[in-house]
Design an enzyme around this catalytic site. Structure first.
Site, PDB file in Angstrom:
ATOM      1  CG  HIS B 116      -1.869   1.147   1.300  1.00 19.76           C
ATOM      2  ND1 HIS B 116      -2.187   1.771   2.484  1.00 19.76           N
ATOM      3  CD2 HIS B 116      -2.541   1.804   0.342  1.00 19.76           C
ATOM      4  CE1 HIS B 116      -3.007   2.775   2.240  1.00 19.76           C
ATOM      5  NE2 HIS B 116      -3.239   2.814   0.943  1.00 19.76           N
ATOM      6  CB  CYS B 135       0.389   2.048   7.932  1.00 18.81           C
ATOM      7  SG  CYS B 135       2.077   2.214   8.541  1.00 18.81           S
ATOM      8  CG  HIS B 136      -2.933   3.171   5.686  1.00 20.60           C
ATOM      9  ND1 HIS B 136      -1.591   3.180   5.387  1.00 20.60           N
ATOM     10  CD2 HIS B 136      -3.261   4.448   6.004  1.00 20.60           C
ATOM     11  CE1 HIS B 136      -1.139   4.421   5.500  1.00 20.60           C
ATOM     12  NE2 HIS B 136      -2.128   5.202   5.876  1.00 20.60           N
ATOM     13  N   GLY B 137      -4.228  -1.020   7.830  1.00 22.49           N
ATOM     14  CA  GLY B 137      -5.060  -2.204   8.007  1.00 22.49           C
ATOM     15  C   GLY B 137      -5.138  -3.161   6.839  1.00 22.49           C
ATOM     16  N   PRO B 150      -6.477  -2.051   2.009  1.00 19.53           N
ATOM     17  CG  PRO B 150      -5.428  -0.136   2.829  1.00 19.53           C
ATOM     18  CD  PRO B 150      -6.078  -1.423   3.267  1.00 19.53           C
TER      19      PRO B 150
END
Lengths: 411, 171
Positions: B116, B135-137, B150
């Protein structure tokens, strides 16, 4: 003239009313220039190129250089061996300093010969001398950065000059060093200042050119001319193309050094890492500082030598008032012309003596040359400007051409 | 009569030739200033890393630096291997067989960088018992394939070879 310049496009007019860049550019293009400028007048452009080249290559080197006493020397070798084209960029930068000084010395001696420092151009001259002073400081600090033997001991000797100041001398040198000897704190502050000063120089160069554009260029005949008139040509394309051609010739010589003899102006001792315990046999500054080094060493007194060293530079700033002759160009000053060449020889002799050991005959010659340097400015010039019988000046630049006078043969 | 024309053509030729040479010269001058920012020889010299894997227990992984990036070397258990192999390709966001991602099923070697935005995922975390990027799963499975979140693609497999049973050369 450009003051009445109106852009042709609507957007150009809108923009120019708010920020008159287009007027400035028109002024630079149309700027009336004496038609008789010779190739000695191309060094202003060459010097601008040198400054930009030094700034660009310097910024690049700053990306790879490490300003730390333990790592600086190795980071230079890293630049030379590992970084893509690092060798080229570093050689352009180190030889560029020499070429910069070569050009500035020609530029200064051109001013001396044609009297470009005289009224109404005193401010241009003083700004130029300040630039020269900053150039020397910048070059000196740049030479320290590789942290070789010459870097270290050059830094030691030059910073020790300030220890000659009575009473506070020692405090000043310790303040300069950030310690009790040249060491890491000295290196990091020199790096910081070496990065800063070129931008100050750039600012002064802008003022230098601005001040030049008020009265306009001096010229080989040294007379005031009407502008614009049949005595002038527009800067573009006449001077731009001439400057460009001179720059190309200059770059051929520059490239000769960079590609064929990149280390000939340097000192081999600087490829040995700095060692605070061993001084090299011969401490020699870079060639462009040698005349001043000779002056420093010719005085047997510590403080006296330092005072004379600084006086030799600052005396130049008073030149417009030491030489009060109304005639600018040496072409029409038969006696001044002889003394001009004598001064030039004197400075070259000083430079040579600066590279030789300070002993015996060398020292004697250096002392005579130092004395003559000051006599030229303090005694000869003021007297000469009062009593010299100058030749008659032409009424205009086109005049000597049209009347076929031959006294310009030595231009 | 054609003389002025001829002269003009010659002048044009000189202009074009000068500009061309000038452009080439300018390009040749600018290139070193650009190229100096590319990875230098000392960086390129570090392009391979050898790793001793004899001490890694089944189910454990180590992280090594290769070209300044983390590389996960995981010794997978039998259950992790069968789990990775049994997933249907249709369920994957970026369909890749587990067999294509390993040289020996027991050893998974991959760049430990979330695809990502470049964070380093945590191991043995997330809904698929593989890796989870804080950080963003993004959730990765036991083969390092993206399953949820993501990240657009699976974690990258670097070039590597087994020098012998106990040593891997990455790069």
């Amino acid at each position: 003239m450009s003051d009445h310049y109106t852009p042709s496009s609507k957007f150009g007019k809108w923009f120019n009313d708010r920020l008159p860049l287009l007027s400035l550019s028109a002024h630079l293009r149309e700027y009336p220039t004496p038609r008789n400028l010779n190739y000695w007048w191309t060094f202003g452009g060459i010097l601008t190129f040198c400054l930009m080249s030094q700034i660009i290559t310097g910024v690049v080197l700053g990306m790879h250089y490490v300003a730390h006493a333990d790592m600086a020397f190795n980071s230079i070798e890293h630049i030379m061996r590992d970084v893509n084209y690092g060798w080229l960029i570093r050689y352009i930068h180190s030889n560029g300093a020499s070429m910069f000084f070569l050009a500035v010395y020609i530029h200064i001696f051109r001013s001396l010969f044609y009297g470009s420092y005289k009224s109404p151009r005193e401010i241009i001259w003083i700004l130029g001398m300040l630039i020269y002073l900053l150039m020397m400081a910048t070059a000196f600090m740049g030479y320290v950065l590789p942290w070789g033997q010459m870097s270290f001991w050059g830094a030691t000797v030059i910073t020790n000059l300030f220890s000659a100041v009575p009473l506070v001398g020692e405090s000043i040198t310790e303040w300069l060093w950030g310690g009790y000897a040249v060491d890491n704190p000295t290196l990091t502050r020199f790096f910081s200042l070496h990065y800063l000063l070129p931008f100050l120089i750039l600012g002064l160069v802008v003022l230098h050119i601005w001040a030049l554009h008020v009265p306009g260029n001096n010229n080989p005949v040294g007379i005031d001319i009407k502008k614009p008139s049949s005595d002038t040509v527009p800067f573009h394309p006449y001077i731009t193309i001439k400057d460009l051609f001179a720059l190309l010739v200059f770059l051929i010589i520059f490239s000769g050094f960079v590609f064929f003899a990149p280390n000939i102006l340097g000192h081999s001792d600087n490829y040995i890492q700095a060692n605070p315990l061993v001084t090299p046999k011969h401490i020699v500054p870079e060639w462009y500082l040698l005349p001043f080094y000779a002056i420093l060493r010719s005085v047997p007194d510590k403080l006296g030598g330092v005072i004379l060293l600084f006086a030799s530079i600052f005396i130049l700033m008073a030149l417009p008032w030491l030489d009060s002759s109304k005639v600018r160009s040496a072409i029409f000053r038969p006696i001044y012309k002889q003394f001009f060449w004598l001064l030039m020889v004197d400075v070259l002799v000083l430079g040579y003596m600066g590279a030789m050991p300070a002993e015996g005959t060398y020292l004697l010659i250096a002392r005579v040359a130092t004395a003559y340097y000051f006599i030229h400015f303090i005694v000869i010039l003021p007297i000469l400007s009062k009593f010299e019988k100058t030749e008659s000046l032409p009424l205009s630049i086109s005049d000597p051409v049209l009347t076929g006078r031959t006294d310009r043969s030595d231009v | 009569m054609d003389k002025p024309d001829k002269k003009k053509n010659r002048r044009d030729f000189i202009f074009t030739a000068s500009y061309t040479i000038g452009a080439v010269g300018l390009g040749a001058t600018i290139w070193p200033l650009i190229d100096q920012m590319n990875p230098d020889s000392s960086v390129k010299a570090l392009s391979t890393t050898e790793v001793d894997i004899s001490q890694i227990q089944p189910g454990k992984s180590i992280t090594v630096l290769w070209r300044g990036k983390p590389v996960f070397i995981k010794r997978r258990t039998q259950s992790e291997i069968s789990e990775a192999q049994s997933v249907k390709l249709e369920e994957l966001k970026h369909p890749e067989k587990d067999q294509d991602r390993v040289k020996k099923p027991e050893w998974l070697v991959m760049l430990g960088i979330c695809t990502h935005l470049g964070c380093v995922p945590l191991s043995d975390k997330g809904e698929y018992q593989g890796w989870f990027c804080p950080c963003h799963g993004s959730h990765y499975d036991t083969s390092g394939r993206i399953r949820k979140g993501p990240a657009p693609v699976n974690m990258e497999i670097p070039k590597y070879t087994f020098i012998d049973d106990n040593t891997i050369k990455i790069g």
